[in-house]
Design a protein around this motif. Structure first.
Motif, short mmCIF file in Angstrom:
data_model
loop_
_atom_site.label_atom_id
_atom_site.label_comp_id
_atom_site.label_asym_id
_atom_site.label_seq_id
_atom_site.Cartn_x
_atom_site.Cartn_y
_atom_site.Cartn_z
N LYS A 153 0.86 -1.18 0.00
CA LYS A 153 0.00 0.00 0.00
C LYS A 153 0.90 1.23 0.00
CE LYS A 153 -3.39 0.10 2.93
NZ LYS A 153 -4.10 0.23 4.25
N LEU A 154 0.65 2.16 -0.91
CA LEU A 154 1.44 3.37 -1.02
C LEU A 154 0.73 4.50 -0.26
CD1 LEU A 154 3.85 4.93 -2.25
CD2 LEU A 154 2.40 5.36 -4.25
N LEU A 155 1.40 5.06 0.75
CA LEU A 155 0.88 6.19 1.52
C LEU A 155 1.61 7.45 1.09
CD1 LEU A 155 0.76 4.54 5.08
CD2 LEU A 155 -1.05 4.66 3.35
N VAL A 156 0.86 8.45 0.62
CA VAL A 156 1.46 9.68 0.07
C VAL A 156 1.00 10.88 0.90
CG1 VAL A 156 1.51 8.64 -2.23
CG2 VAL A 156 -0.42 10.10 -1.56
N PRO A 157 1.73 12.01 0.81
CA PRO A 157 1.33 13.20 1.58
C PRO A 157 -0.08 13.66 1.23
CG PRO A 157 3.55 13.45 0.74
CD PRO A 157 3.00 12.22 0.09
N LYS A 158 -0.69 14.25 2.20
CA LYS A 158 -2.07 14.71 2.05
C LYS A 158 -2.18 15.69 0.88
CE LYS A 158 -5.96 15.84 5.01
NZ LYS A 158 -6.38 16.12 6.41
N GLY A 159 -3.16 15.47 0.03
CA GLY A 159 -3.39 16.33 -1.12
C GLY A 159 -2.55 16.00 -2.33
N LYS A 160 -1.73 14.93 -2.25
CA LYS A 160 -0.81 14.61 -3.35
C LYS A 160 -1.15 13.30 -4.07
CE LYS A 160 1.63 18.28 -2.83
NZ LYS A 160 1.66 19.30 -3.90
N LYS A 161 -2.28 12.72 -3.76
CA LYS A 161 -2.63 11.45 -4.39
C LYS A 161 -2.73 11.59 -5.90
CE LYS A 161 -6.15 7.81 -4.34
NZ LYS A 161 -7.39 7.29 -3.69
N GLU A 213 -1.12 13.55 -7.94
CA GLU A 213 0.20 13.62 -8.58
C GLU A 213 0.84 12.23 -8.69
OE1 GLU A 213 2.98 16.64 -7.53
OE2 GLU A 213 1.40 17.96 -6.74
N TYR A 214 0.69 11.44 -7.65
CA TYR A 214 1.26 10.09 -7.68
C TYR A 214 0.49 9.19 -8.65
CZ TYR A 214 4.73 10.80 -4.03
OH TYR A 214 5.85 11.21 -3.33
N LEU A 215 -0.81 9.43 -8.77
CA LEU A 215 -1.59 8.65 -9.73
C LEU A 215 -1.22 8.99 -11.17
CD1 LEU A 215 -5.15 8.69 -8.12
CD2 LEU A 215 -3.76 6.67 -8.61
N SER A 216 -0.59 10.14 -11.38
CA SER A 216 -0.20 10.56 -12.73
C SER A 216 1.27 10.28 -13.03
CB SER A 216 -0.47 12.07 -12.89
OG SER A 216 -1.84 12.36 -12.69
N ALA A 217 2.01 9.83 -12.03
CA ALA A 217 3.46 9.65 -12.20
C ALA A 217 3.78 8.22 -12.62
CB ALA A 217 4.19 9.99 -10.91
N ASN A 218 4.68 8.10 -13.57
CA ASN A 218 5.12 6.79 -14.02
C ASN A 218 5.63 5.95 -12.85
OD1 ASN A 218 4.52 7.17 -16.71
ND2 ASN A 218 6.56 7.96 -17.22
N ILE A 219 5.35 4.68 -12.88
CA ILE A 219 5.72 3.68 -11.89
C ILE A 219 4.90 3.83 -10.62
CG2 ILE A 219 7.59 2.50 -10.67
CD1 ILE A 219 7.77 2.55 -13.78
N TRP A 220 4.87 5.04 -10.04
CA TRP A 220 4.10 5.25 -8.81
C TRP A 220 2.62 4.93 -9.04
CZ3 TRP A 220 6.95 5.72 -4.64
CH2 TRP A 220 8.24 6.29 -4.74
N LYS A 221 2.12 5.23 -10.21
CA LYS A 221 0.70 5.01 -10.49
C LYS A 221 0.34 3.52 -10.55
CE LYS A 221 1.24 5.20 -15.53
NZ LYS A 221 0.88 5.94 -16.76
N ASP A 222 1.37 2.66 -10.63
CA ASP A 222 1.12 1.23 -10.76
C ASP A 222 0.80 0.57 -9.42
OD1 ASP A 222 1.59 1.40 -13.48
OD2 ASP A 222 3.73 0.96 -13.28
N PHE A 223 0.97 1.28 -8.30
CA PHE A 223 0.60 0.70 -7.01
C PHE A 223 -0.92 0.51 -6.98
CE2 PHE A 223 4.81 2.05 -5.94
CZ PHE A 223 5.21 1.22 -4.90
N ALA A 224 -1.36 -0.66 -6.57
CA ALA A 224 -2.78 -0.99 -6.58
C ALA A 224 -3.57 -0.13 -5.61
CB ALA A 224 -2.98 -2.47 -6.25
N THR A 225 -2.96 0.22 -4.48
CA THR A 225 -3.63 1.04 -3.45
C THR A 225 -2.78 2.24 -3.14
OG1 THR A 225 -4.62 -0.96 -2.47
CG2 THR A 225 -4.61 1.05 -1.13
N ILE A 226 -3.35 3.42 -3.31
CA ILE A 226 -2.68 4.67 -2.99
C ILE A 226 -3.58 5.47 -2.06
CG2 ILE A 226 -1.62 6.79 -3.85
CD1 ILE A 226 -1.12 5.41 -6.51
N GLU A 227 -3.08 5.77 -0.88
CA GLU A 227 -3.84 6.52 0.10
C GLU A 227 -3.04 7.70 0.61
OE1 GLU A 227 -5.01 3.91 3.24
OE2 GLU A 227 -6.18 2.57 1.94
N GLU A 228 -3.73 8.73 1.06
CA GLU A 228 -3.08 9.89 1.66
C GLU A 228 -2.94 9.70 3.17
OE1 GLU A 228 -5.28 13.34 0.49
OE2 GLU A 228 -4.63 13.22 -1.61
N HIS A 229 -1.91 10.31 3.74
CA HIS A 229 -1.72 10.21 5.19
C HIS A 229 -1.41 11.58 5.77
CE1 HIS A 229 2.76 10.63 5.14
NE2 HIS A 229 2.63 10.11 3.95
#
Length: 506
Positions: free
Chosen positions: A480-488, A490-506
């Motif tokens: 599970k990829l935890l990203v800074p609040k409000g940045k989900k 950007e990570y969903l649009s970034a190569n490789i990072w977007k491939d994580f099945a679960t992306i959540e803000e923390h």
């Protein structure tokens, strides 16, 4: 020059239509075909009829096969390239006394072949003559032999003992590689060279007498001989190749003839030391490192099962690549102030390693605040860590492979200030479950977290997703990829990072 003929198995009568051909039968009614290339000499060769190709793989010859010494007035004097290769049904072969040469791969992959007697007139053996004959148990030489050819018995897994005839001068590359059952083999006097990987993977071999007169031992010659317990290097040896005795975990006795001008085992230290460099090339769990030694060579102690602690003496200046890699019981390492050079991954795979210290007066390396790691002082790079490492605040870079294959590592949180994680820094940490990366991080090397299959949570504190390689998190579970609040987004649009099945803000 004497020309030769070729014989091949007759599966199709079309072959008979070829020019200068005739057929014959052995007592076992195995039909052969002869292709005559020189009628004047009246000599021919049993072979495939086409260089490098057996006539038909896996069919034709079965049981005990007798090769005729003559046929249709032609004298058969050789067995050609790949002549019987791949014929699993052949259990034994009777080679006539007329044979003087056996070509490359002549009996390769004859899985049913159990025994061979080589007649007295054979003078020439090609490469891989009996390679991968997995049932071959007995070989008897009635002929002279100058060289055990390259790959001659490579992969003969059931060959347990072999008596080589007198006159052998060299053992070729890969000659006995992966002869896993080979327990007894005496090299006759007169042998001068042992080729590359000649006995690699001979797991049952416990001792090997290297005769006086041998000058060269090739790269990996005895690598992966798991049960080898003792070696003696005679006075004649001038060259020992890289990894010649690597991964011999039971090795406890190493001696060098005192008359040897190139190597020694000074003061009975149980190691091979090179005169010119004062470097240990081969060590074992029983090695006592002499004060006169300045360097530990590449892989010198790799795979030593009995090595539990390492306290390098003052005066030691260098440790080579993987010098102590895969020592499963090594628990503590102490490095002197004199050490100025450390090779790549010197302690790779030492899963019990929990204590690492560097003398406080060392000007090049340190273990800042007893952090259980090796840090390069002038760059603040953590070069090598272990399961008990506490990464100090001065560290700005995690070096390539710094924690690679550290099975005891279950979680890692990098502090603010770390800017770089090197290539394969945490690769193959199979029990690593949680990772937290700081906002200061700007670069993650390729394969940095590859093969971390237990990884469940990856917390990133970088507000902008850094560019990473396609293999950075290869085969690293379903984290599970935890990203800074409000940045989900950007990570969903970034190569490789977007491939994580679960992306959540923390």
């Amino acid at each position: 020059m004497k020309a030769r003929l070729s014989l091949a198995i007759l599966l199709s009568l079309l072959l008979v239509a070829c020019s200068n051909t005739f057929t014959t039968q052995t007592k076992e009614k195995v039909i052969l075909i002869c292709h005559v290339t020189e009628k004047v000499e009246k000599e021919c060769e049993i072979g495939s009829g086409k260089a490098g190709q057996p006539a038909v793989k896996g069919e034709g010859y079965r049981g005990i096969v007798t090769i005729p010494s003559s046929a249709n007035g032609y004298y058969i004097d050789a067995i050609g390239e790949s002549a019987f290769s791949g014929f699993a049904g052949m259990t034994s072969v009777v080679i006539p006394p007329s044979i003087t040469a056996i070509g490359d791969r002549a009996f390769m992959e004859c899985d049913g072949l159990t025994s061979v007697v080589l007649p007295s007139r054979v003078k020439t053996f090609g490469e891989g003559v009996f390679a991968s004959c997995k049932q071959l148990r007995m070989v008897r030489f009635r002929c002279p032999l100058e060289r055990v050819s390259d790959h001659m018995f490579d992969g003969c897994e059931l060959l347990q003992a072999l008596e080589l005839p007198k006159g052998v001068k060299s053992v070729g590359d890969y000659a006995f590689k992966d002869c896993r059952s080979l327990r007894e083999l005496t090299l006759p006097s007169g042998v001068t060279s042992i080729g590359m990987e000649a006995f690699m993977g001979c797991q049952a071999l416990e001792a090997m007498v290297i005769p006086e007169g041998v000058t060269t031992i090739g790269d990996g010659a005895f690598e992966n001989c798991y049960n080898l317990v003792s070696i003696h290097i005679p006075a004649s040896v001038k060259s020992i190749g890289t990894a010649a005795f690597r991964n011999c975990p039971r090795l406890v006795s190493i001696t060098v003839d005192p008359e040897n001008k190139v190597f020694d085992s000074r003061n009975g230290c149980n190691a091979i030391v090179e005169h010119a460099t004062d470097a240990i090339l081969v060590g074992c769990a029983k090695t006592r490192i002499p004060a006169t030694v300045t360097t530990i060579g590449d892989g010198a102690f790799a795979y030593s099962q009995g090595l539990t602690s390492l306290n390098l003496p003052p005066g030691m200046t260098g440790i080579g690549d993987q010098a102590f890699a895969h020592c499963p019981n090594l628990k503590s390492v102490s490095l002197p102030s004199s050490l100025t050079s450390i090779g790549e991954t010197p302690f790779l795979g030492c899963n019990e390693l929990s204590s690492i210290s560097v003398n406080s007066e060392n000007p090049v390396f340190d273990s800042h605040n007893k952090c259980n790691a090796i840090i390069e002082t002038h760059t603040n790079t953590l070069l090598y860590g272990c399961r008990n490492t506490t990464i100090p605040s001065v560290v700005t870079k995690i070096g390539p492979k710094a924690f690679a294959a550290c099975q005891g590592l279950t979680s890692i949180r990098l502090h603010e200030g770390v800017k770089v994680v090197g290539e394969q820094a945490f690769a193959n940490c199979s029990n690593l479950k949680g990772v937290s990366l700081p906002s200061s991080l700007s670069s993650i090397g390729d394969m940095a977290f590859s093969e971390c299959q237990a990884l469940a949570t990856l917390e990133v504190r970088m507000r902008r997703p850094p560019v990473i390689g396609t293999n950075t998190f290869r085969n690293s579970g379903k984290a599970k990829l935890l990203v800074p609040k409000g940045k989900k987004g950007e990570y969903l649009s970034a190569n490789i990072w977007k491939d994580f099945a679960t992306i959540e803000e923390h």
